[in-house]
Design a protein around this motif. Sequence first.
Motif, mmCIF file in Angstrom:
data_model
loop_
_atom_site.group_PDB
_atom_site.id
_atom_site.type_symbol
_atom_site.label_atom_id
_atom_site.label_comp_id
_atom_site.label_asym_id
_atom_site.label_seq_id
_atom_site.Cartn_x
_atom_site.Cartn_y
_atom_site.Cartn_z
ATOM 1 N N SER A 122 -23.426 77.520 89.699
ATOM 2 C CA SER A 122 -23.482 77.962 88.311
ATOM 3 C C SER A 122 -24.611 78.918 87.925
ATOM 4 C CB SER A 122 -23.372 76.817 87.675
ATOM 5 O OG SER A 122 -24.517 75.823 87.894
ATOM 6 N N GLU A 123 -25.767 78.464 88.479
ATOM 7 C CA GLU A 123 -27.049 79.287 88.409
ATOM 8 C C GLU A 123 -26.951 80.469 88.811
ATOM 9 O OE1 GLU A 123 -30.594 79.615 86.621
ATOM 10 O OE2 GLU A 123 -29.488 77.952 86.938
ATOM 11 N N VAL A 124 -26.311 80.842 89.780
ATOM 12 C CA VAL A 124 -26.074 82.309 90.285
ATOM 13 C C VAL A 124 -25.222 82.993 89.383
ATOM 14 C CG1 VAL A 124 -24.725 83.901 91.837
ATOM 15 C CG2 VAL A 124 -25.916 81.745 92.799
ATOM 16 N N LYS A 125 -23.985 82.397 88.677
ATOM 17 C CA LYS A 125 -23.237 82.841 87.601
ATOM 18 C C LYS A 125 -24.128 83.212 86.549
ATOM 19 C CE LYS A 125 -19.071 80.852 89.295
ATOM 20 N NZ LYS A 125 -18.193 79.802 89.187
ATOM 21 N N ARG A 126 -25.037 82.375 86.146
ATOM 22 C CA ARG A 126 -25.762 82.383 84.943
ATOM 23 C C ARG A 126 -27.005 83.473 85.042
ATOM 24 N NH1 ARG A 126 -25.677 77.608 83.773
ATOM 25 N NH2 ARG A 126 -27.305 76.921 85.411
ATOM 26 N N SER A 127 -27.639 83.588 86.272
ATOM 27 C CA SER A 127 -29.106 84.025 86.269
ATOM 28 C C SER A 127 -29.007 85.385 87.250
ATOM 29 C CB SER A 127 -29.990 83.181 86.886
ATOM 30 O OG SER A 127 -29.967 82.134 85.868
ATOM 31 N N ALA A 128 -27.987 85.356 88.081
ATOM 32 C CA ALA A 128 -28.136 86.592 89.233
ATOM 33 C C ALA A 128 -28.065 87.728 88.506
ATOM 34 C CB ALA A 128 -27.097 86.608 90.546
ATOM 35 N N THR A 129 -28.856 88.970 88.871
ATOM 36 C CA THR A 129 -28.622 90.239 88.206
ATOM 37 C C THR A 129 -27.505 90.862 88.814
ATOM 38 O OG1 THR A 129 -30.067 91.289 89.761
ATOM 39 C CG2 THR A 129 -31.256 90.206 88.007
ATOM 40 N N MET A 130 -27.139 91.943 88.195
ATOM 41 C CA MET A 130 -26.008 92.821 88.550
ATOM 42 C C MET A 130 -26.393 93.437 89.889
ATOM 43 S SD MET A 130 -22.971 92.951 87.753
ATOM 44 C CE MET A 130 -21.403 94.175 87.541
ATOM 45 N N VAL A 131 -27.532 93.841 89.917
ATOM 46 C CA VAL A 131 -28.166 94.565 91.184
ATOM 47 C C VAL A 131 -27.985 93.446 92.364
ATOM 48 C CG1 VAL A 131 -30.232 95.418 92.249
ATOM 49 C CG2 VAL A 131 -29.704 96.170 89.993
ATOM 50 N N GLU A 132 -28.149 92.135 92.291
ATOM 51 C CA GLU A 132 -28.104 91.253 93.146
ATOM 52 C C GLU A 132 -26.747 91.250 93.478
ATOM 53 O OE1 GLU A 132 -31.670 88.016 92.847
ATOM 54 O OE2 GLU A 132 -30.581 88.219 91.322
ATOM 55 N N HIS A 159 -1.590 100.420 87.569
ATOM 56 C CA HIS A 159 -2.372 99.673 88.370
ATOM 57 C C HIS A 159 -3.828 99.798 88.135
ATOM 58 C CE1 HIS A 159 0.880 98.384 91.145
ATOM 59 N NE2 HIS A 159 1.459 99.421 90.771
ATOM 60 N N ARG A 160 -4.424 100.875 87.429
ATOM 61 C CA ARG A 160 -5.806 101.126 87.432
ATOM 62 C C ARG A 160 -6.253 101.041 85.989
ATOM 63 N NH1 ARG A 160 -6.613 106.564 91.053
ATOM 64 N NH2 ARG A 160 -5.290 105.560 93.150
ATOM 65 N N GLU A 161 -7.432 100.231 85.753
ATOM 66 C CA GLU A 161 -7.889 100.114 84.454
ATOM 67 C C GLU A 161 -9.399 100.212 84.541
ATOM 68 O OE1 GLU A 161 -7.473 96.974 81.108
ATOM 69 O OE2 GLU A 161 -7.540 95.991 83.061
ATOM 70 N N ALA A 162 -10.088 100.824 83.726
ATOM 71 C CA ALA A 162 -11.301 100.932 83.199
ATOM 72 C C ALA A 162 -11.700 99.747 82.557
ATOM 73 C CB ALA A 162 -11.887 102.263 82.353
ATOM 74 N N ILE A 163 -12.934 99.158 83.184
ATOM 75 C CA ILE A 163 -13.368 97.840 82.714
ATOM 76 C C ILE A 163 -15.057 97.778 82.294
ATOM 77 C CG2 ILE A 163 -11.796 96.344 83.847
ATOM 78 C CD1 ILE A 163 -13.715 95.624 85.699
ATOM 79 N N GLY A 164 -15.514 97.155 81.362
ATOM 80 C CA GLY A 164 -16.919 97.199 81.196
ATOM 81 C C GLY A 164 -17.695 96.288 82.169
ATOM 82 N N ALA A 165 -19.064 96.305 82.023
ATOM 83 C CA ALA A 165 -19.817 95.552 82.917
ATOM 84 C C ALA A 165 -19.597 94.090 82.971
ATOM 85 C CB ALA A 165 -21.210 95.981 82.591
ATOM 86 N N ARG A 166 -19.348 93.489 81.836
ATOM 87 C CA ARG A 166 -19.196 92.034 81.624
ATOM 88 C C ARG A 166 -17.949 91.457 82.337
ATOM 89 N NH1 ARG A 166 -19.349 89.521 75.792
ATOM 90 N NH2 ARG A 166 -21.296 90.257 76.164
#
Length: 121
Positions: A97-107, A63-70
């Motif tokens: 769509s702008e959130v998906k494109r431009s929001a930072t990972m921190v946000e 059930h558990r999997e390591a995933i990347g940042a993307r």
Amino acid sequence: MSITSKAAKTASTGAHYYAFFWQYGLHVGSFDGEQLGQTMVFDTKADRDAWVSDEHYESGDLHREAIGAREARASIIREVSGTNSWARLCDRYDTPSEVKRSATMVELLAAWRAEYGERDE
């Protein structure tokens, strides 16, 4: 074991490591392709790897999997979509769509934590 430490909760920057908990087993999704599970956020790669390796087999399925940042970014966006935190991000960025494109990972992480807090295994 706490998935996110107090340091990560208050930190606004820094590297994070991600994993995904698949509710019904690795890569088992819904009929419409939706991922069924939840994203996990860790402060260190060692913590993430330890959590993934501490897998307990259920009916022979992992059930558990390591995933990347993307992958984590896409999962966090899916999990936060439709919440109050998502609405605040849409207000800031004007459109989903702008959130998906431009929001930072921190946000995105801040919105995710506002909705889900710390997740325990």
